[in-house]
Each structure stands twice: as C-alpha cells, then as structure tokens.
Scaffold this motif. Structure first.
Motif, short mmCIF file in Angstrom:
data_model
loop_
_atom_site.label_atom_id
_atom_site.label_comp_id
_atom_site.label_asym_id
_atom_site.label_seq_id
_atom_site.Cartn_x
_atom_site.Cartn_y
_atom_site.Cartn_z
N PHE A 4 19.37 36.94 -0.87
CA PHE A 4 20.62 37.00 -1.61
C PHE A 4 20.69 38.30 -2.40
O PHE A 4 19.70 38.76 -2.92
N ALA A 5 21.89 38.85 -2.51
CA ALA A 5 22.13 40.00 -3.37
C ALA A 5 23.17 39.59 -4.39
O ALA A 5 24.19 39.00 -4.05
N PHE A 22 17.96 41.37 -5.81
CA PHE A 22 17.73 40.95 -4.44
C PHE A 22 16.68 39.85 -4.49
O PHE A 22 15.54 40.11 -4.88
N LEU A 23 17.09 38.65 -4.16
CA LEU A 23 16.22 37.48 -4.27
C LEU A 23 16.03 36.86 -2.91
O LEU A 23 16.93 36.88 -2.07
N GLU A 24 14.88 36.25 -2.71
CA GLU A 24 14.59 35.58 -1.45
C GLU A 24 14.17 34.15 -1.74
O GLU A 24 13.28 33.90 -2.56
N ALA A 25 14.82 33.23 -1.06
CA ALA A 25 14.49 31.81 -1.22
C ALA A 25 13.28 31.47 -0.36
O ALA A 25 13.10 32.01 0.72
N SER A 26 12.46 30.59 -0.88
CA SER A 26 11.27 30.14 -0.14
C SER A 26 11.54 28.77 0.48
O SER A 26 12.53 28.11 0.14
N PRO A 27 10.68 28.33 1.35
CA PRO A 27 10.85 27.00 1.96
C PRO A 27 10.94 25.87 0.92
O PRO A 27 11.64 24.89 1.13
N LEU A 60 24.93 36.77 1.13
CA LEU A 60 23.78 36.29 1.89
C LEU A 60 23.40 37.36 2.90
O LEU A 60 24.26 37.96 3.54
N ALA A 61 22.11 37.61 3.03
CA ALA A 61 21.64 38.56 4.03
C ALA A 61 21.04 37.79 5.20
O ALA A 61 20.48 36.73 4.99
N PRO A 62 21.16 38.24 6.38
CA PRO A 62 21.80 39.47 6.81
C PRO A 62 23.27 39.30 7.18
O PRO A 62 23.92 40.26 7.57
N SER A 63 23.82 38.10 7.04
CA SER A 63 25.17 37.82 7.53
C SER A 63 26.28 38.46 6.72
O SER A 63 27.37 38.68 7.22
N GLY A 64 26.03 38.72 5.43
CA GLY A 64 27.07 39.26 4.56
C GLY A 64 28.02 38.19 4.05
O GLY A 64 28.99 38.48 3.37
N GLU A 65 27.72 36.92 4.36
CA GLU A 65 28.56 35.79 3.93
C GLU A 65 28.57 35.69 2.40
O GLU A 65 27.58 35.95 1.74
N ARG A 66 29.71 35.31 1.84
CA ARG A 66 29.85 35.08 0.39
C ARG A 66 29.90 33.56 0.19
O ARG A 66 30.89 32.91 0.48
#
Length: 71
Positions: A4-5, A22-27, A60-66
């Motif tokens: 996520f950005a 820039f955050l990354e979600a974990s399982p 959302l990365a990499p899709s660019g979805e909001r």
C-alpha cells in the motif's frame, strides 16, 4: 501479501503524515479491514484513515487500485 502507498497530501482527522508511506501487509493481516489495518500501522484514527481512503489517498500495488474503507 499486499503493498500500500499512502499519499501524505490526503489528510484525515489529526493526520500528521510527513511523506509517503509504503506498507506491506503480512499473511497475519489477512481478513482485516484496510481502515483498521492502516490505523494500527500509522497511528492515525480510524476515521482519519477512512477520510484518506475516501479521498483516494491509498493505492494498492501493483494494480494501482484505490480501495474503499471496507476493503
């Protein structure tokens, strides 16, 4: 995992973001609402995060979805 950005130009209630995050979600984060998760990760209020989400300040990365707050 999801990445996520968060755009600091989109302010929520009491938001004090000083630059892009820039955050990354974990399982382990699977199944959490994005507004709850971002509030936990940033220290912003949930309503502040929801406002940022509604303004399109999260990508959302990499899709660019909001995403919506209930994502």
């Amino acid at each position: 995992m999801a990445a996520f950005a968060v755009d600091p130009g989109k302010k929520g209630e009491g938001a004090e973001l000083r630059g892009p995050l820039f955050l990354e979600a974990s399982p382990e984060d699977r199944g959490k609402r994005i507004d709850v998760w971002l509030s936990e990760k940033t220290g912003l209020s949930r309503s502040g995060v929801q406002k940022i989400l509604k303004q399109g300040g999260v990508t959302l990365a990499p899709s660019g979805e909001r995403p919506k707050p209930s994502y």
